[in-house]
Design an enzyme around this catalytic site. Structure first.
Site, PDB file in Angstrom:
ATOM      1  N   LYS A 155      12.745 -13.467  -0.496  1.00  0.00           N
ATOM      2  CA  LYS A 155      11.905 -14.312   0.345  1.00  0.00           C
ATOM      3  C   LYS A 155      12.489 -15.727   0.401  1.00  0.00           C
ATOM      4  CE  LYS A 155       9.391 -10.637   0.160  1.00  0.00           C
ATOM      5  NZ  LYS A 155       9.476  -9.611   1.189  1.00  0.00           N
ATOM      6  N   ASP A 210       2.563  -1.094  -8.845  1.00  0.00           N
ATOM      7  CA  ASP A 210       1.789  -2.183  -8.248  1.00  0.00           C
ATOM      8  C   ASP A 210       0.369  -2.136  -8.798  1.00  0.00           C
ATOM      9  OD1 ASP A 210       0.261  -3.858  -6.291  1.00  0.00           O
ATOM     10  OD2 ASP A 210       2.189  -3.881  -5.267  1.00  0.00           O
ATOM     11  N   PRO A 256       0.798  -1.238   0.000  1.00  0.00           N
ATOM     12  CA  PRO A 256       0.000   0.000   0.000  1.00  0.00           C
ATOM     13  C   PRO A 256       0.827   1.283   0.000  1.00  0.00           C
ATOM     14  CG  PRO A 256       0.121  -0.842   2.224  1.00  0.00           C
ATOM     15  CD  PRO A 256       0.853  -1.840   1.365  1.00  0.00           C
ATOM     16  N   GLY A 257       2.162   1.176  -0.022  1.00  0.00           N
ATOM     17  CA  GLY A 257       2.981   2.369  -0.202  1.00  0.00           C
ATOM     18  C   GLY A 257       3.920   2.718   0.929  1.00  0.00           C
ATOM     19  N   GLY A 258       4.190   1.771   1.834  1.00  0.00           N
ATOM     20  CA  GLY A 258       5.088   2.076   2.955  1.00  0.00           C
ATOM     21  C   GLY A 258       6.491   2.452   2.522  1.00  0.00           C
ATOM     22  N   ASP A 308      10.131  -5.107  -2.629  1.00  0.00           N
ATOM     23  CA  ASP A 308       9.718  -5.930  -1.488  1.00  0.00           C
ATOM     24  C   ASP A 308       8.601  -6.889  -1.915  1.00  0.00           C
ATOM     25  OD1 ASP A 308       9.768  -6.757   1.230  1.00  0.00           O
ATOM     26  OD2 ASP A 308       8.087  -5.431   1.709  1.00  0.00           O
TER      27      ASP A 308
END
Length: 342
Positions: free
Chosen positions: A299, A231, A213-215, A269
């Site tokens: 990951k 995204d 969501p944009g962190g 990420d």
């Protein structure tokens, strides 16, 4: 040959990977002992803390988070008496250690077998050291006295923040949410900036792959960068009103196929297989200016994660110089890689 013992912290689940990396690096010079769920002891023939820290930074050894040179172990029966722990610590601190600020860091590995906790231990050590002419602080000193409560007692270590890899107890960086925080994923990038002393350009353009969501986009904006947030998902409404953010509602592959912009920074990420992540980062390298910075999380699946990480770093080295690769405190089943475009 003389031997020295160093305590290292790692994630409980990835202790075998840390052991594997250390044994692969130092071979027959090294023996590894597990002292607690997330702490081990490396006994190294003819080795130093500086040599070990350099290997962790440059090879890199990705699953070791924090280091200190062991100066004493206080067995469980004796450690039940906090005063005895303090006496043991004072006896172990070198007499020629310069007086002045001394960081004291206490923490617990696993279930605490003692009646006192890390806060009690910190307070008792700090008071005793003050009487010896030291000024006990939590961080920012030239030397760090580490005290680990383990299932078998208390281990005491001494080192400096640079060779310790982190100036936080056991590498456990504590970051707090603020009203501006969009997601807890921000802490991963924020921790990387702190632990690796990473300086991003104060101007220029970044691309955030898998931004929703944009962190990470928010953190990049606080650094002064304009951001392409890539995204298919939604961004936090606060970012949509920011003229420094452009939302490309598409996949990374489509974005690089249609957008010809060049970047100073690329971050990633995304939750996907690490080899696919590396493929995307190699594509991104074609748009990253020489010397540009890349920050990516890889990951981890089950199995031999040490070999998987080694393979991924080899893949990234085709177009990047690896500056750091480490499992940080805010990483879970992943490591954070910082690299520079060739």
């Amino acid at each position: 040959m003389p031997t020295s013992t160093f305590a290292f912290s790692t994630s409980e689940e990835y202790f075998p990977a840390a052991r594997r990396e250390l044994v692969d690096e130092f071979g027959q010079r090294a023996t590894v002992e597990r002292l607690g769920p997330d702490i081990g002891a490396l006994t190294l023939r003819d080795g130093s803390l500086q040599e070990l820290a350099e290997a962790c930074r440059t090879r890199p050894i990705a699953f070791v988070k924090h280091l200190t040179e062991e100066i004493a172990r206080i067995p469980l029966k004796e450690a039940a008496d906090l005063d005895a722990v303090v006496r043991g610590a004072l006896a172990a601190v070198p007499r020629d250690l310069p007086r002045g600020p001394l960081a004291v860091q206490a923490w617990v590995s696993g279930q605490n077998p003692l009646e006192f906790g890390s806060a009690d231990l910190f307070r008792a050590l700090s008071e005793a050291l003050e009487k010896q002419g030291f000024s006990a602080v939590r961080s920012g000193a030239a030397f760090v006295l580490s005290a680990f409560i383990t299932p078998s007692g208390v281990l005491l270590g001494l080192g400096n923040p640079a060779d310790g890899l982190s100036d936080w107890p056991g590498g456990r960086v504590r970051l707090a949410r603020s009203p501006r925080t969009i997601s807890r994923a921000e802490f991963k990038l924020e921790e990387a900036l702190k632990v690796f002393d990473l300086t991003l350009p104060r101007s220029g353009t970044a691309v955030d792959l898998g931004a929703s969501p944009g962190g990470w986009t928010r953190i990049l904006r606080t650094q002064g960068l304009k951001v392409w947030a890539v995204d298919p998902g939604d961004l936090d409404a606060r970012l949509l009103s920011d003229p420094g953010v452009q939302h490309a509602r598409t996949t990374a592959g489509n974005f690089f196929g249609t957008n010809k912009a060049r970047f100073d920074v690329v971050v990633n990420d995304m939750k996907m297989d690490p080899k696919l992540t590396c493929d995307i980062m190699l594509t991104a390298a074609g748009r990253l200016r020489p010397g540009g910075t890349a920050v990516v999380t890889l990951k981890l699946a089950h199995g031999n994660v040490a070999d998987a990480v080694r393979s991924c770093l080899g893949q990234l080295r085709r177009k990047y110089d690896i500056r750091h690769a480490r499992q940080l405190h805010h990483n879970r089943h992943e490591i954070t890689v910082v690299a520079e475009r060739h």
